[in-house]
Design a protein around this motif. Structure first.
Motif, PDB file in Angstrom:
ATOM      1  N   ILE A   1       0.654  -1.477   0.232  1.00 14.94           N
ATOM      2  CA  ILE A   1       0.209  -0.234  -0.171  1.00 14.94           C
ATOM      3  C   ILE A   1       0.523   1.318   0.079  1.00 14.94           C
ATOM      4  O   ILE A   1       0.919   1.850  -0.701  1.00 14.94           O
ATOM      5  N   ARG A   2       2.440   1.540   1.097  1.00 12.08           N
ATOM      6  CA  ARG A   2       2.787   2.805   1.375  1.00 12.08           C
ATOM      7  C   ARG A   2       3.345   2.566  -0.414  1.00 12.08           C
ATOM      8  O   ARG A   2       3.797   3.570  -1.267  1.00 12.08           O
ATOM      9  N   ALA A   3       4.288   2.194  -1.112  1.00 16.27           N
ATOM     10  CA  ALA A   3       4.780   1.625  -2.282  1.00 16.27           C
ATOM     11  C   ALA A   3       3.399   2.087  -3.017  1.00 16.27           C
ATOM     12  O   ALA A   3       4.391   3.207  -4.510  1.00 16.27           O
ATOM     13  N   LEU A   4       2.126   1.614  -3.457  1.00 18.26           N
ATOM     14  CA  LEU A   4       1.629   2.484  -4.591  1.00 18.26           C
ATOM     15  C   LEU A   4       0.969   3.636  -4.476  1.00 18.26           C
ATOM     16  O   LEU A   4       0.540   4.800  -4.892  1.00 18.26           O
ATOM     17  N   LEU A   5       1.077   3.973  -3.387  1.00 21.96           N
ATOM     18  CA  LEU A   5       1.154   5.409  -2.660  1.00 21.96           C
ATOM     19  C   LEU A   5       2.091   6.099  -3.241  1.00 21.96           C
ATOM     20  O   LEU A   5       2.107   6.917  -3.346  1.00 21.96           O
ATOM     21  N   GLU A   6       2.844   5.905  -2.799  1.00 19.66           N
ATOM     22  CA  GLU A   6       4.260   6.983  -3.099  1.00 19.66           C
ATOM     23  C   GLU A   6       4.343   6.970  -4.275  1.00 19.66           C
ATOM     24  O   GLU A   6       4.370   8.292  -4.117  1.00 19.66           O
ATOM     25  N   ASN A   7       3.538   6.276  -5.083  1.00 18.69           N
ATOM     26  CA  ASN A   7       4.609   5.817  -6.757  1.00 18.69           C
ATOM     27  C   ASN A   7       3.674   6.495  -7.325  1.00 18.69           C
ATOM     28  O   ASN A   7       2.610   5.933  -8.147  1.00 18.69           O
ATOM     29  N   PRO A   8       3.828   7.531  -8.176  1.00 18.20           N
ATOM     30  CA  PRO A   8       2.756   8.538  -9.346  1.00 18.20           C
ATOM     31  C   PRO A   8       2.853   7.363 -10.649  1.00 18.20           C
ATOM     32  O   PRO A   8       2.115   7.573 -11.382  1.00 18.20           O
ATOM     33  N   GLY A   9       3.750   7.101 -10.336  1.00 17.42           N
ATOM     34  CA  GLY A   9       4.091   6.365 -11.946  1.00 17.42           C
ATOM     35  C   GLY A   9       3.040   5.367 -12.047  1.00 17.42           C
ATOM     36  O   GLY A   9       2.799   4.118 -13.730  1.00 17.42           O
ATOM     37  N   ALA A  10       1.977   4.264 -11.029  1.00 19.25           N
ATOM     38  CA  ALA A  10       1.263   3.668 -11.056  1.00 19.25           C
ATOM     39  C   ALA A  10       0.381   4.277 -11.829  1.00 19.25           C
ATOM     40  O   ALA A  10      -0.584   5.965 -11.717  1.00 19.25           O
ATOM     41  N   GLU A  11      -0.464   3.268 -12.641  1.00 19.36           N
ATOM     42  CA  GLU A  11      -2.215   3.757 -13.656  1.00 19.36           C
ATOM     43  C   GLU A  11      -3.360   4.420 -12.640  1.00 19.36           C
ATOM     44  O   GLU A  11      -3.103   4.199 -11.367  1.00 19.36           O
ATOM     45  N   ARG A  12      -3.937   4.992 -13.141  1.00 19.19           N
ATOM     46  CA  ARG A  12      -5.252   6.426 -12.016  1.00 19.19           C
ATOM     47  C   ARG A  12      -5.618   5.058 -11.302  1.00 19.19           C
ATOM     48  O   ARG A  12      -6.487   5.177 -10.492  1.00 19.19           O
ATOM     49  N   ARG A  13      -5.630   3.498 -12.391  1.00 22.60           N
ATOM     50  CA  ARG A  13      -7.224   2.976 -11.932  1.00 22.60           C
ATOM     51  C   ARG A  13      -5.999   1.764 -10.509  1.00 22.60           C
ATOM     52  O   ARG A  13      -7.027   1.722  -9.831  1.00 22.60           O
ATOM     53  N   THR A  14      -5.199   1.914 -10.458  1.00 23.96           N
ATOM     54  CA  THR A  14      -4.048   1.548  -9.598  1.00 23.96           C
ATOM     55  C   THR A  14      -4.809   2.515  -8.128  1.00 23.96           C
ATOM     56  O   THR A  14      -5.212   1.587  -6.978  1.00 23.96           O
ATOM     57  N   PHE A  15      -4.117   3.204  -9.101  1.00 22.97           N
ATOM     58  CA  PHE A  15      -4.150   4.905  -7.578  1.00 22.97           C
ATOM     59  C   PHE A  15      -5.412   4.597  -6.959  1.00 22.97           C
ATOM     60  O   PHE A  15      -5.374   4.930  -5.478  1.00 22.97           O
ATOM     61  N   THR A  16      -6.476   4.605  -7.517  1.00 24.51           N
ATOM     62  CA  THR A  16      -7.790   4.832  -7.274  1.00 24.51           C
ATOM     63  C   THR A  16      -8.336   3.553  -5.838  1.00 24.51           C
ATOM     64  O   THR A  16      -8.866   3.590  -5.127  1.00 24.51           O
TER      65      THR A  16
END
Length: 200
Positions: free
Chosen positions: A89-104
């Protein structure tokens, strides 16, 4: 090519971090809370449970049967599962490189982190986006200075506008967390899960 995040497995771990449940209950929770990024139900959910159990991130704790219904196995998250969940969760929150669906998806599960950890991750993301915006603005200026017509820069301008909107939203979310307007003590999380599942 980078491996896509396992959003179904992440969701299962997040729900089991609140309390032990069986897959049917998890399925109901996903549907009732409109976790629409979880696709391929119910098969994807059962596959995720099998995979997580194989990795010993969750373990079966009880099996029961009501009448002629199939057996239901209740799973709980392990200590290793909790650590893995927080790390992902921390890694995906920190990384803006992930696609928007993932961030959502990850934002919808942010409550599994302690508030200070969530704040650190969101601040890291905001700082990265600020750096990217500065770079985009410099790139756009250089392209304009070189005489390129605006029509050839539309995609960069679009990315900048989307990033600016996300940064504004992040600053608002961070402010809500810092002020205490938004928090998630574990007792409230437990009660909310019970409400969604229709329990007293």
């Amino acid at each position: 090519m980078a491996r896509r995040p396992d959003l179904v497995g992440l969701t299962v771990l997040a729900m089991l971090s609140v309390r032990a449940s069986h897959p049917y209950e998890l399925h109901r929770f996903i549907v009732d809370t409109h976790k629409d990024y979880v696709t391929g139900l119910p098969r994807s959910l059962y596959h995720a449970v099998e995979r997580l159990a194989g990795e010993e991130l969750i373990v079966p704790v009880e099996t029961s049967r009501e009448g002629r219904r199939p057996e239901r196995t209740v799973y709980e998250i392990t200590d290793e599962g909790r650590r893995e969940l927080a790390t992902r969760i921390r890694a995906l929150l920190e990384n803006p490189g992930a696609e928007r669906r993932t961030f959502t998806a990850v934002v919808s599960l942010i409550g599994v982190l302690p508030v200070p950890d969530a704040l650190r991750a969101l601040r890291t993301r905001a700082a990265t986006i600020e750096g990217a915006l500065a770079a985009m603005s410099g790139h756009l200026k250089a392209m304009r200075d070189s005489g390129l017509p605006d029509v050839l820069m539309i995609e960069v301008d679009y990315e900048r506008a989307v990033s600016e909107a996300e940064l504004t939203w992040l600053h608002q979310l961070i402010a809500r967390l810092e002020s205490g307007e938004l928090d998630w003590p574990s007792t409230v999380r437990q009660e909310l899960l019970g409400q969604v599942l229709g329990e007293s």
